[in-house]
Scaffold this motif. Structure first.
Motif: not given
Lengths: 241, 243
Positions: A91-100, A114-120, A122-127, A136-140
């Motif tokens: 999840v974190r790797g994907f979000l990093r890629f999209c942010a880049s 970090d903010e997107a993970i918190e807003t949605c 996703l902390e428990s599945v970030a890694s 549900g998590y995929r959607h978020r």
């Protein structure tokens, strides 16, 4: 912030969207309602620059999506209907890629992720690897990627599809909160979502807008029931999507 | 910038999905194995490695290169991530280049890891290392050509197996229409023009020059032209699918 004028999309002989015009201002959450195959997703794909238009004009924050697509796309966060993700990433790797991809670097990128993970939530599945996530998590996760660059415009195609009732409620609240300082266009065919999250709604049928107003106005038009209005203004047998 | 971001993502993906390891190991074993068996490395005392080692490369690459790139675009179509890429503020051209360079880099590693055979010939004799380098350059550019072809094919379909079969078929034709047994057969029955046409169209005549240390301009134009046409074609196909 979103200005759509006389939008038309034709696939061969089939007209999917026909002279559609609407606008979404800052602080407005526009619900895009319609039966399956009404042209909602096609319209959203044109607004986000994925599909080329057959005719018409789209402006995002005053920038033409047809004339300057790259600049216009920078202003938009988009959640596609099927919430597509790269399954081999975390999840974190994907979000990093999209942010880049959105042009964020270094500390700004780390903070955005970090903010997107918190807003949605996703902390428990970030890694965790995306292919192990529930729907549900995929959607978020896909929703989180749309928020990374803090866009002025959000286009969300059925953001609550496939979520459980608790998650639906959370996402509706989130949309409402995000809509306070953004323009949000979101599609749904769940009518309760209109009063729960929208400041205004349009009903689309066979590529045309058949009703437009605030949730209260639309309910009044339907004699106190939005579903009554929906049944009245949309064709019973809609073409396949 | 975005080409680099996509390059990194794709390269990581090749290693997390184990595709890169499979390709590197299989190519290494087969190319070196063939050199010492059917390539008759010891019998010909082929220090330039032209026939014993490099000759087999197009035959291996015509199957293994499409196996790496078959998912390049078909997977994006199948999972719908093409919609994410298409709505990000990047040009499709930079995405195509990023993906192409990542697959080419995997092959660069695979080719580099056959270095023990180069060490061996240097230890056993006194080879012309420029010729060997030129052979590697030839192999790499043939590989890039096959990767570009399968990139184009995978843009047409969301089915990876179809992408693989069609890509291998095209690479097979390009490989075999210039190979000696086929050229000799055509020479017996066909005209000189047909022979010339086949050897110009096939990769072998261009490739074999490189393995002999000859990097010729027409060969470079042939390979770079094919790669460019396929990559531009990929862009056009991806665009037309959205129209």
């Amino acid at each position: 912030m979103i200005e759509v004028k006389d939008l038309k999309k034709q696939f061969g002989q089939k007209v999917a969207v026909d002279n559609l015009s609407f606008s979404v201002k800052k602080g407005e959450v526009l619900g895009f309602l319609g039966p399956n195959g009404a042209g909602k997703s096609t319209t959203m794909r044109m607004v986000t620059g994925f599909l080329p238009v057959t005719a018409g004009e789209i402006e995002i924050c005053g920038i033409s999506m047809i004339g300057s697509p790259t600049e216009a796309k920078r202003k938009i966060g988009y959640l596609p209907e099927s919430a597509p993700l790269y399954n081999d990433m975390t999840v974190r790797g994907f979000l990093r890629f999209c942010a880049s991809m959105q042009g964020l670097k270094g500390a700004a990128r780390a903070t955005a992720v970090d903010e997107a993970i918190e807003t949605c939530f996703l902390e428990s599945v970030a890694s965790q690897s995306i292919d192990t996530l529930s729907k549900g998590y995929r959607h978020r996760t896909c929703l989180a990627q749309s928020l990374l660059h803090n866009p002025e415009v959000l286009v969300l195609d059925e953001p609550t599809d496939g979520l459980d009732p608790n998650q639906k409620s959370e996402v509706r609240k989130l949309i409402k909160r995000l809509g306070e300082d953004r323009a949000i266009l979101f599609s749904t065919h769940i009518l309760e979502e209109v009063s729960a999250a929208c400041t205004r709604a349009v009903i689309v049928d066979q590529g045309n807008i058949v009703a437009d107003g605030t949730p209260d106005e639309l309910e009044k038009q339907g004699g106190g029931s939005l579903s009554e209005l929906f049944r009245k203004v949309t064709s019973q047998e809609s073409p396949a999507a | 910038m975005n080409t680099w971001t996509i390059f990194k993502r794709e390269l990581t993906s090749y290693f997390t999905q184990l595709t890169a390891y499979a390709v590197i190991v299989i190519f290494g074993l087969l190319s070196v194995g063939l050199a010492f068996t059917f390539g008759s490395f010891w019998r010909y005392e082929d220090a330039s490695l032209s026939y014993s080692f490099f000759w087999w490369h197009p035959l291996l690459l015509m199957i293994l290169a499409p196996a790496v790139t078959m998912r390049l675009w078909s997977d994006e179509h199948r999972t719908g991530t093409i919609e994410l890429l298409g709505t990000m503020p990047v040009s499709m051209g930079s995405a195509i280049l990023g993906k192409f360079f990542a697959s080419a880099f995997v092959w660069l590693i695979a080719l580099a890891l056959t270095f023990p055979i180069v060490v061996s010939v240097n230890w056993l004799g006194d080879p012309d290392n420029w010729t060997i380098f030129s052979g590697y350059l030839g192999s790499f550019i043939v590989c890039c050509t096959f990767l570009a072809i399968s990139s184009l094919v995978s843009a047409f379909t969301r089915d990876q197996v179809v992408a693989l079969i069609v890509s291998v078929a095209i690479c097979f034709i390009l490989t075999f229409c210039g190979i000696d047994p086929v050229i000799n057969e055509v020479r017996r029955s066909g005209s000189a023009e047909t022979v010339n046409l086949l050897s110009t169209l096939g990769v072998y005549s261009h490739f074999l020059d490189a393995t002999r240390g000859l990097i010729r301009l027409p060969s470079l134009i042939y390979f770079i032209g094919l790669i460019s046409v396929c990559l531009v074609g990929t862009n056009l196909v991806l665009k037309s699918q959205r129209a």
